[in-house]
Design an enzyme around this catalytic site. Structure first.
Site, PDB file in Angstrom:
ATOM      1  N   LYS A 203      21.498  68.097  27.457  1.00 55.63           N
ATOM      2  CA  LYS A 203      20.954  66.988  28.233  1.00 55.63           C
ATOM      3  C   LYS A 203      19.607  67.397  28.799  1.00 55.63           C
ATOM      4  O   LYS A 203      19.491  68.408  29.489  1.00 55.63           O
ATOM      5  CB  LYS A 203      21.913  66.630  29.370  1.00 55.63           C
ATOM      6  CG  LYS A 203      21.336  65.589  30.305  1.00 55.63           C
ATOM      7  CD  LYS A 203      22.371  65.031  31.225  1.00 55.63           C
ATOM      8  CE  LYS A 203      21.744  64.078  32.205  1.00 55.63           C
ATOM      9  NZ  LYS A 203      22.740  63.452  33.064  1.00 55.63           N
ATOM     10  N   LYS A 263      21.387  64.069  24.641  1.00 52.62           N
ATOM     11  CA  LYS A 263      20.850  62.979  25.453  1.00 52.62           C
ATOM     12  C   LYS A 263      19.472  63.328  25.969  1.00 52.62           C
ATOM     13  O   LYS A 263      19.290  64.456  26.420  1.00 52.62           O
ATOM     14  CB  LYS A 263      21.804  62.759  26.636  1.00 52.62           C
ATOM     15  CG  LYS A 263      21.369  61.690  27.604  1.00 52.62           C
ATOM     16  CD  LYS A 263      22.331  61.630  28.754  1.00 52.62           C
ATOM     17  CE  LYS A 263      21.760  60.677  29.785  1.00 52.62           C
ATOM     18  NZ  LYS A 263      22.321  60.878  31.074  1.00 52.62           N
TER      19      LYS A 263
HETATM   20  C1  PBG Z   1      23.965  61.238  35.675  1.00 54.58           C
HETATM   21  C2  PBG Z   1      23.600  60.453  34.482  1.00 54.58           C
HETATM   22  C3  PBG Z   1      22.322  60.001  34.131  1.00 54.58           C
HETATM   23  C4  PBG Z   1      22.488  59.210  33.007  1.00 54.58           C
HETATM   24  C5  PBG Z   1      23.840  59.218  32.674  1.00 54.58           C
HETATM   25  N1  PBG Z   1      24.512  60.013  33.593  1.00 54.58           N
HETATM   26  C6  PBG Z   1      21.016  60.187  34.821  1.00 54.58           C
HETATM   27  C7  PBG Z   1      20.492  61.549  35.045  1.00 54.58           C
HETATM   28  O1  PBG Z   1      21.048  62.538  34.591  1.00 54.58           O
HETATM   29  O2  PBG Z   1      19.474  61.685  35.724  1.00 54.58           O
HETATM   30  C8  PBG Z   1      21.399  58.459  32.319  1.00 54.58           C
HETATM   31  C9  PBG Z   1      21.836  57.261  31.587  1.00 54.58           C
HETATM   32  C10 PBG Z   1      20.739  56.375  31.159  1.00 54.58           C
HETATM   33  O3  PBG Z   1      19.548  56.594  31.445  1.00 54.58           O
HETATM   34  O4  PBG Z   1      21.062  55.386  30.497  1.00 54.58           O
HETATM   35  N2  PBG Z   1      24.229  62.520  35.570  1.00 54.58           N
END
Ligand code: PBG
Length: 339
Positions: A203, A263
């Site tokens: 991520k 992601k």
């Molecule tokens: C939280 C999380 C995020 C997303 C999913 N879970 C945001 C982040 O990590 O800052 C992003 C999802 C999206 O942008 O559609 N941990």
């Protein structure tokens, strides 16, 4: 892979296999189906049935009742699973994200209601504190640091609550080190050995999560009681890195992840491909809020063909090797594709 030597033109004319729809369909290498989709759905704890998310035209935050109906709709559309993301009343947020593990909170109610209404649909829950902290960070903040191990304790509490509510898949999205293994051990000890873990393994600290902040109401990072907030870059990955993603994925698999995720999605398909080739694990990608917003913004300006662009973007994940895609487009695309 072995390849036959290419016959030279005119023996080989690549366009022969493109001349009509039937032959294009016959020689197509990958396909997109409703079974490839995980519906990213935002739920809220208010009375209003549906609240539009401005930065993501076509998406809405759903009330408990609407979310329950949506689960039934997912089943009818052939969508295998829903990933729920909570938007809670700001008054319930605090520095520690205390609400995250509430067994009577929004997520517990939504999971129970959905599993009750449509037990055949898998429910996935994010394990992370950000929807519940006033500063918007995924973990416990001390000074200007996010505490890794203290955060994991909270995540375990949250994950067990989700599992007890009936969640099928826990998806730790926090990027703390060691959380997959500790969560796995806790699930086994709690008699929840069938609960799956899909780790947000690779991520990235991405600008493409922008609209998600509005979606879950997490506002500007660092507001609230944290005066000098650390950056998400101190726990999420540097977008410049690729080998590091393989190390992250290897660790999560070793700790017991059943499935892994990359992601954001489209800008990181090179990572997806490397992960699939290196590990042969069920690999998912998250087409995040910013990717959704970009497509919709261009479509609304008439700059791209909306349906075609959406389908092409999702097909790209399959071509890259994904087992499936987490996407806000899921119900719309499933309807287009037919169950
Ligand atoms: C939280 C999380 C995020 C997303 C999913 N879970 C945001 C982040 O990590 O800052 C992003 C999802 C999206 O942008 O559609 N941990």
């Amino acid at each position: 892979m072995t390849r036959a030597p290419l016959a030279p033109y005119p023996a080989l004319r690549m366009r022969r296999l493109r001349q009509a729809d039937w032959i294009r369909r016959l020689t197509r290498e990958t396909t997109l189906a409703p079974a490839d989709l995980i519906w990213a759905m935002v739920v809220h704890d208010g009375e209003e049935a549906r609240i539009p998310i401005t930065a993501m035209p076509g998406t809405e935050r759903l009330s408990l009742r609407e979310a329950t109906k949506a689960a039934v709709q997912a089943r009818a559309l052939g969508i295998p699973a829903i990933a729920v993301f909570p938007h809670i009343d700001g008054a319930r947020k605090d520095a520690r994200g205390s609400e995250a593990g509430n067994p009577n909170g929004l997520i517990a109610s939504v999971v129970k209601a959905m599993k009750n209404a449509a037990p055949e649909v898998g429910i996935m829950c994010d394990v992370a504190l950000d929807p519940f902290t006033e500063h918007g960070h995924d973990g416990v903040v001390e000074g200007n640091r996010i505490l890794n191990d203290a955060t994991i304790e909270r995540l375990v509490e949250q994950g067990l609550m989700q599992a007890h509510a009936g969640a099928d898949i826990l998806a730790p999205s926090d990027m703390m080190d060691g959380r997959v293994g500790i969560l796995r051990t806790a699930l086994e000890a709690a008699g929840r050995e069938d609960v799956m873990i899909m780790s947000y393994a690779a991520k990235y600290a991405s600008a493409f999560y922008g609209p998600y902040r509005e979606a879950i109401g997490s506002g500007k990072l660092g507001t609230g009681s944290v005066a000098n907030p650390p950056d998400k870059k101190t726990y999420q990955m540097d977008p410049a890195n690729s080998d590091e993603a393989l190390r992250e994925v290897a660790l999560d698999i070793a700790e017991g992840a059943d499935m892994v995720m990359v992601k954001p999605g489209l800008p990181y398909l090179d990572i997806v491909r490397r992960v699939v080739e290196a590990f042969s694990m069920p690999t998912f990608a998250f087409q995040v809020s910013g990717e959704y917003a970009m497509l919709m913004a261009a479509a609304q300006n008439g700059w791209i063909e909306e349906d075609r662009a959406i389908l092409e973007s999702l097909g790209a994940f399959k071509r890259a090797g994904c087992a499936g895609v987490i996407t806000y487009f899921a119900p719309r695309v499933a309807a287009m594709l037919g169950a």
